[in-house]
Design a protein around this motif. Structure first.
Motif, PDB file in Angstrom:
ATOM      1  N   SER A  45      27.200  -0.693 -49.674  1.00 48.43           N
ATOM      2  CA  SER A  45      26.706  -1.472 -48.535  1.00 48.43           C
ATOM      3  C   SER A  45      27.339  -2.864 -48.482  1.00 48.43           C
ATOM      4  O   SER A  45      27.324  -3.515 -47.446  1.00 48.43           O
ATOM      5  CB  SER A  45      25.176  -1.580 -48.572  1.00 48.43           C
ATOM      6  OG  SER A  45      24.749  -2.404 -49.639  1.00 48.43           O
ATOM      7  N   HIS A  50      28.202  -2.823 -41.458  1.00 51.35           N
ATOM      8  CA  HIS A  50      27.524  -1.551 -41.177  1.00 51.35           C
ATOM      9  C   HIS A  50      28.297  -0.436 -41.870  1.00 51.35           C
ATOM     10  O   HIS A  50      29.398  -0.095 -41.442  1.00 51.35           O
ATOM     11  CB  HIS A  50      27.476  -1.273 -39.680  1.00 51.35           C
ATOM     12  CG  HIS A  50      26.935  -2.406 -38.880  1.00 51.35           C
ATOM     13  ND1 HIS A  50      25.638  -2.848 -38.992  1.00 51.35           N
ATOM     14  CD2 HIS A  50      27.518  -3.191 -37.955  1.00 51.35           C
ATOM     15  CE1 HIS A  50      25.455  -3.861 -38.162  1.00 51.35           C
ATOM     16  NE2 HIS A  50      26.579  -4.092 -37.530  1.00 51.35           N
ATOM     17  N   GLN A  52      28.140   3.470 -43.034  1.00 50.00           N
ATOM     18  CA  GLN A  52      27.422   4.740 -43.033  1.00 50.00           C
ATOM     19  C   GLN A  52      28.295   5.804 -43.678  1.00 50.00           C
ATOM     20  O   GLN A  52      29.487   5.888 -43.422  1.00 50.00           O
ATOM     21  CB  GLN A  52      26.940   5.145 -41.651  1.00 50.00           C
ATOM     22  CG  GLN A  52      27.941   5.317 -40.577  1.00 50.00           C
ATOM     23  CD  GLN A  52      27.280   5.683 -39.250  1.00 50.00           C
ATOM     24  OE1 GLN A  52      26.050   5.781 -39.117  1.00 50.00           O
ATOM     25  NE2 GLN A  52      28.081   5.913 -38.259  1.00 50.00           N
ATOM     26  N   CYS A  67      25.072   3.335 -49.351  1.00 52.42           N
ATOM     27  CA  CYS A  67      25.500   2.868 -48.031  1.00 52.42           C
ATOM     28  C   CYS A  67      24.264   2.454 -47.230  1.00 52.42           C
ATOM     29  O   CYS A  67      23.141   2.798 -47.593  1.00 52.42           O
ATOM     30  CB  CYS A  67      26.244   3.979 -47.295  1.00 52.42           C
ATOM     31  SG  CYS A  67      27.717   4.532 -48.191  1.00 52.42           S
ATOM     32  N   HIS A  68      24.461   1.718 -46.151  1.00 52.56           N
ATOM     33  CA  HIS A  68      23.319   1.372 -45.301  1.00 52.56           C
ATOM     34  C   HIS A  68      22.639   2.640 -44.786  1.00 52.56           C
ATOM     35  O   HIS A  68      21.417   2.739 -44.777  1.00 52.56           O
ATOM     36  CB  HIS A  68      23.769   0.518 -44.106  1.00 52.56           C
ATOM     37  CG  HIS A  68      24.280  -0.819 -44.508  1.00 52.56           C
ATOM     38  ND1 HIS A  68      25.612  -1.148 -44.423  1.00 52.56           N
ATOM     39  CD2 HIS A  68      23.653  -1.896 -45.023  1.00 52.56           C
ATOM     40  CE1 HIS A  68      25.782  -2.385 -44.857  1.00 52.56           C
ATOM     41  NE2 HIS A  68      24.606  -2.865 -45.239  1.00 52.56           N
ATOM     42  N   ARG A  69      23.467   3.581 -44.364  1.00 53.76           N
ATOM     43  CA  ARG A  69      22.981   4.900 -43.937  1.00 53.76           C
ATOM     44  C   ARG A  69      23.687   5.960 -44.754  1.00 53.76           C
ATOM     45  O   ARG A  69      24.909   5.966 -44.851  1.00 53.76           O
ATOM     46  CB  ARG A  69      23.303   5.156 -42.463  1.00 53.76           C
ATOM     47  CG  ARG A  69      22.546   4.311 -41.522  1.00 53.76           C
ATOM     48  CD  ARG A  69      22.882   4.725 -40.111  1.00 53.76           C
ATOM     49  NE  ARG A  69      22.235   3.841 -39.191  1.00 53.76           N
ATOM     50  CZ  ARG A  69      22.661   3.615 -37.974  1.00 53.76           C
ATOM     51  NH1 ARG A  69      23.736   4.221 -37.530  1.00 53.76           N
ATOM     52  NH2 ARG A  69      22.011   2.802 -37.195  1.00 53.76           N
ATOM     53  N   ASN A 140      20.108  -1.667 -37.023  1.00 54.22           N
ATOM     54  CA  ASN A 140      19.815  -2.120 -38.388  1.00 54.22           C
ATOM     55  C   ASN A 140      18.467  -1.642 -38.911  1.00 54.22           C
ATOM     56  O   ASN A 140      18.202  -1.706 -40.102  1.00 54.22           O
ATOM     57  CB  ASN A 140      19.869  -3.647 -38.467  1.00 54.22           C
ATOM     58  CG  ASN A 140      21.279  -4.169 -38.375  1.00 54.22           C
ATOM     59  OD1 ASN A 140      22.205  -3.566 -38.920  1.00 54.22           O
ATOM     60  ND2 ASN A 140      21.459  -5.268 -37.675  1.00 54.22           N
ATOM     61  N   THR A 143      17.914   2.633 -41.754  1.00 51.76           N
ATOM     62  CA  THR A 143      18.693   2.592 -42.987  1.00 51.76           C
ATOM     63  C   THR A 143      18.088   3.554 -44.001  1.00 51.76           C
ATOM     64  O   THR A 143      16.926   3.917 -43.906  1.00 51.76           O
ATOM     65  CB  THR A 143      18.731   1.167 -43.591  1.00 51.76           C
ATOM     66  OG1 THR A 143      17.403   0.754 -43.891  1.00 51.76           O
ATOM     67  CG2 THR A 143      19.384   0.173 -42.647  1.00 51.76           C
TER      68      THR A 143
END
Length: 170
Positions: A45, A50, A52, A67-69, A140, A143
């Motif tokens: 992240s 951003h 993903q 990761c964020h996603r 945001n 997540t």
């Protein structure tokens, strides 16, 4: 920035090396390489604003979900049902096909963690009819892990109706 397999590891490394002075806006990875890399504690992240990561295989993909996603495709991000008809790609190679198809077809996320999936990591709160893929307006608020079942046949997505049947809703 986009990276597949080892390219995902490279995209993350480049992004992390630029900070904190510079920050890549968006990084998407497809089945980031795992064997040989998983013992390394890396916070992906930190690679971009951003980040993903699409996960599709257990034999070549990472088990580091920082990761964020973390988009868990098919069977909990470990295997794809369509591998039976796409043996030449395997679950690992199907990640890129699924990612590209998400430009043209909706890949709906489940609103809850699948009952057969034991999960100790953060799971995203998914709004109704949420789809994954390349998005210009990154939300945001979404997540964590996102579970996206895939189908046996091209383009590998499930319809809203199929998703509801899978989730046990009528």
């Amino acid at each position: 920035m986009f990276g597949f397999s080892f390219g995902g590891q490279l995209a993350s490394a480049v992004g992390r090396s630029l900070g904190p002075q510079h920050m890549i806006q968006s990084i998407d990875t497809c089945d980031m390489a795992g064997p040989g890399f998983d013992p390394i504690a890396v916070d992906h992240s930190k690679a971009g604003k951003h980040v993903q990561c699409f996960h599709s295989s257990r034999d070549k993909g990472t088990f580091v979900y920082s990761c964020h996603r973390n988009i868990m495709l098919g069977s909990f991000g470990l295997a794809q049902p369509s591998v039976s008809s796409q043996l030449h790609l395997g679950s690992h190679g199907l990640c890129v096909d699924i990612y590209i198809n998400a430009f043209d077809y909706p890949f709906y996320a489940l609103n809850s963690t699948p009952s057969k999936c034991i999960d100790l990591q953060k799971v995203a709160k998914i709004p109704a009819d949420y789809t994954v893929g390349y998005e210009e307006n990154f939300d945001n608020r979404v997540t964590g892990k996102i579970f996206v079942p895939t189908s046996l046949h091209y383009p590998y997505n499930l319809s809203k109706k199929e998703l509801k049947l899978l989730a046990g809703k009528k």
